[in-house]
Design a protein around this motif. Structure first.
Motif, mmCIF file in Angstrom:
data_model
loop_
_atom_site.group_PDB
_atom_site.id
_atom_site.type_symbol
_atom_site.label_atom_id
_atom_site.label_comp_id
_atom_site.label_asym_id
_atom_site.label_seq_id
_atom_site.Cartn_x
_atom_site.Cartn_y
_atom_site.Cartn_z
ATOM 1 N N LEU A 18 -13.259 2.429 3.577
ATOM 2 C CA LEU A 18 -12.896 2.850 2.222
ATOM 3 C C LEU A 18 -13.940 3.801 1.619
ATOM 4 O O LEU A 18 -13.758 4.294 0.502
ATOM 5 C CB LEU A 18 -12.750 1.615 1.317
ATOM 6 C CG LEU A 18 -11.576 0.688 1.639
ATOM 7 C CD1 LEU A 18 -11.740 -0.648 0.913
ATOM 8 C CD2 LEU A 18 -10.249 1.339 1.253
ATOM 9 N N LYS A 78 -6.952 0.402 -1.257
ATOM 10 C CA LYS A 78 -6.370 1.711 -0.966
ATOM 11 C C LYS A 78 -5.253 2.042 -1.954
ATOM 12 O O LYS A 78 -4.968 3.209 -2.210
ATOM 13 C CB LYS A 78 -5.837 1.745 0.472
ATOM 14 C CG LYS A 78 -6.942 1.751 1.524
ATOM 15 C CD LYS A 78 -6.430 2.125 2.894
ATOM 16 C CE LYS A 78 -6.287 3.617 3.021
ATOM 17 N NZ LYS A 78 -5.933 4.054 4.372
ATOM 18 N N GLU A 93 0.829 -1.210 0.000
ATOM 19 C CA GLU A 93 0.000 0.000 0.000
ATOM 20 C C GLU A 93 0.864 1.260 0.000
ATOM 21 O O GLU A 93 0.609 2.216 -0.748
ATOM 22 C CB GLU A 93 -0.902 -0.021 1.238
ATOM 23 C CG GLU A 93 -1.832 1.167 1.361
ATOM 24 C CD GLU A 93 -2.552 1.175 2.708
ATOM 25 O OE1 GLU A 93 -2.917 2.280 3.151
ATOM 26 O OE2 GLU A 93 -2.736 0.096 3.304
#
Length: 428
Positions: free
Chosen positions: A110, A71, A28
Motif C-alpha cells: 500500500l 485500497k 474493493e
C-alpha cells in the motif's frame, strides 16, 4: 450476472476464509467504481471472518480484508490491523512472526512505509525481521526514484528501519540502499559518507563500486573525487591492503596517477595495476592515458594487453588516446600486433601498415601482414592485397597467403556473376 446476484452467490463458498477474502475483493472493486454497495460487502467480509475456526487463518483473513478496505479508501482498515497486532500476541513467536511479516508486506504493498516498519519491528526472529526491514528500505528507495516530494521524509524512514536491523548481510545491504537514496535526492556527499558505516568488506567494496558508477552516470564524479579518496583511505585502514585497489581508483580519478601507481605496486604489482585500469575503463576511461603514461614498460605491457583484448572484442570501447599511451609505454611486439588489429577493425589500414615497420619478429610480422591482406581482399582491393602478401619474408607463408587471396578473389567474382535478379545463373 447482476452485481447483486454476484454478491449473493458468494455465500455458496463453503470455506469461510475464501468467502471473507472474496467479499473483500468484490468490495474493493465496487469502491473503485463508486458503487454504494461496497460498504455492505466489506461488512459481510468482516462478519465472515468470525466463522473461521483457526485463529491463524482468522488473522490472515482480517489482514487481507483490511488491505482491500485500505485500497478502497476506508480509514477503518487501520483499526483491523491494530486489532490483529494486539490479539495475535497470545500466539507462539514463530506463528506470530509469520502474521507480522504478512501485515508488513501488505502495508508495503500500500506504500505505507511507516506502518510496514511498525509491523516488521514486531517480528522476533532477527533474520526474518531484518529480511522484511531490508525489503521495506528497498521499496522506499524505489519510491524516492519516482517522487519529487517527501524525499527527505523517505530517507528518514529508511534510516529508522536501519536502526532495527541487527544482522549481516542485511545491515550492509540496507546501508547501500540508503546510499542510493541520498544519491537519488542529489545529496552525493552524504551518500558517499554512508559507505564508512558498512562493516563487511565485500559489501563495502560493492558500495564503493556502485558509488563510482552512479556518480559517473550522473556526470558528477570529478567533483566528488576528494570525498571518494577520503572514504577509500578510511576503508584501507578498516579492511586492510585489499582496499587499496579502490584507493588506487580514487587517486587515478583525482588525476594523481603517480600516487595511484606507487600505491598499487606495493600491493599486487602488475595484477593490481590491471585491475585499476579495467575499473577506470568502466567508470572513467578518460583517465586511462595519464594512468598508463606513469607505468614502466613491463607494467604498461600487462595493462595494455588486458585493455586491447577488450577493445578487440568491443571496438566501441576503444579510445585512440589510450592506445597512443600504450604504444608510447610498451615496446612489446605482441601488444603492437593487437594495436594493428584494432586499427584494421577501425578501418585504418595505413596505420596498421606503419605498425608493421616496428615489428621485427617474423611470425608476428607475417600475422599482421596476413590480417591486412585479408582486410584489403574484403574491401575488393585484390592487387593491393597481393602486394602486401609479397612483403611477407617467409616464401612459404607468402605463397600460402597469395593462394588464399586468389581463391578468395575468384569466389567473390563468381558469386557476383552467378546472382542475377536474386537467382543463380547456370554457367555449365
Amino acid at each position: 450476472m447482476l452485481i447483486r446476484e454476484i454478491i449473493e452467490t458468494v455465500d455458496i463458498i463453503h470455506d469461510p476464509y475464501l468467502r471473507a477474502t472474496t467479499y473483500a475483493k468484490i468490495g474493493e472493486r465496487l469502491a473503485r467504481v463508486k458503487d454504494a454497495k461496497f460498504k455492505l460487502v466489506f461488512l459481510k467480509a468482516i462478519e465472515t471472518t468470525r466463522e473461521i475456526d483457526d485463529p491463524v487463518k482468522t488473522f490472515q483473513a482480517l489482514l487481507s480484508v483490511g488491505y482491500s478496505m485500505k485500497k478502497a479508501g476506508l480509514h477503518s482498515a487501520k483499526k483491523i490491523y491494530q486489532r490483529v497486532l494486539e490479539d495475535s500476541r497470545e500466539l507462539p513467536d514463530p506463528v506470530r512472526d509469520d502474521i507480522m511479516v504478512l501485515a508488513a508486506r501488505y502495508m508495503l504493498g500500500l506504500g505505507e512505509i511507516n506502518e510496514a516498519i511498525i509491523y516488521a519491528m514486531e517480528i522476533k526472529n532477527p533474520s526474518l525481521r531484518d529480511t522484511v526491514l531490508l525489503q521495506i528500505i528497498r521499496r522506499n528507495t524505489s519510491l524516492i526514484g519516482t517522487e519529487k516530494v517527501k524525499v527527505a521524509y523517505r530517507v528518514r524512514k529508511s534510516k529508522m528501519a536501519l536502526e532495527h536491523i541487527s544482522t549481516e548481510p542485511y545491515r550492509s545491504k540496507a546501508l547501500i540502499e540508503i546510499m542510493k537514496s541520498y544519491f537519488l535526492m542529489g545529496s552525493y556527499e552524504n551518500g558517499i559518507a554512508v559507505i564508512k558505516d558498512i562493516d563487511q568488506k565485500e559489501w563495502a567494496k560493492r558500495a564503493f563500486k556502485e558509488a563510482l558508477f552512479f556518480l559517473k552516470e550522473r556526470g558528477v564524479i570529478e567533483k566528488y573525487v576528494p570525498n571518494l579518496k577520503e572514504v577509500a583511505r578510511y576503508l584501507v585502514e578498516k579492511f586492510g591492503d585489499e582496499f587499496k585497489i579502490e584507493l588506487g581508483v580514487a587517486f587515478a580519478l583525482a588525476e594523481e596517477p603517480v600516487e595511484a601507481a606507487d600505491l598499487l605496486r606495493k600491493l599486487e604489482g602488475d595484477r593490481a595495476l590491471v585491475k585499476v585500469a579495467l575499473r577506470l575503463l568502466d567508470v572513467a576511461p578518460g583517465h586511462l592515458p595519464s594512468f598508463i603514461r606513469v607505468l614502466n614498460e613491463r607494467e604498461a605491457t600487462e595493462v595494455g594487453r588486458a585493455l586491447l583484448n577488450i577493445f578487440l572484442e568491443n571496438p566501441n570501447e576503444g579510445d585512440w588516446e589510450t592506445i597512443r599511451a600504450i604504444w608510447e609505454r610498451s615496446r612489446s611486439e605482441e601488444v603492437r600486433v593487437k594495436i594493428a588489429r584494432y586499427s584494421l577493425i577501425k578501418g585504418d589500414i595505413e596505420g596498421a601498415m606503419k605498425i608493421v615497420e616496428y615489428i621485427e619478429n617474423e611470425r608476428l610480422r607475417s600475422i599482421v601482414l596476413a590480417d591486412i591482406a585479408h582486410r584489403l581482399l574484403k574491401m575488393g582491393d585484390v592487387s593491393k592485397a597481393i602486394d602486401v602478401a609479397l612483403e611477407v619474408r617467409d616464401p612459404k607463408f607468402s605463397s600460402i597467403l597469395i593462394a588464399e587471396i586468389l581463391i578468395g578473389a575468384l569466389d567473390r567474382e563468381l558469386e557476383a556473376k552467378v546472382m542475377v535478379n536474386g537467382k543463380a545463373k547456370n554457367h555449365a
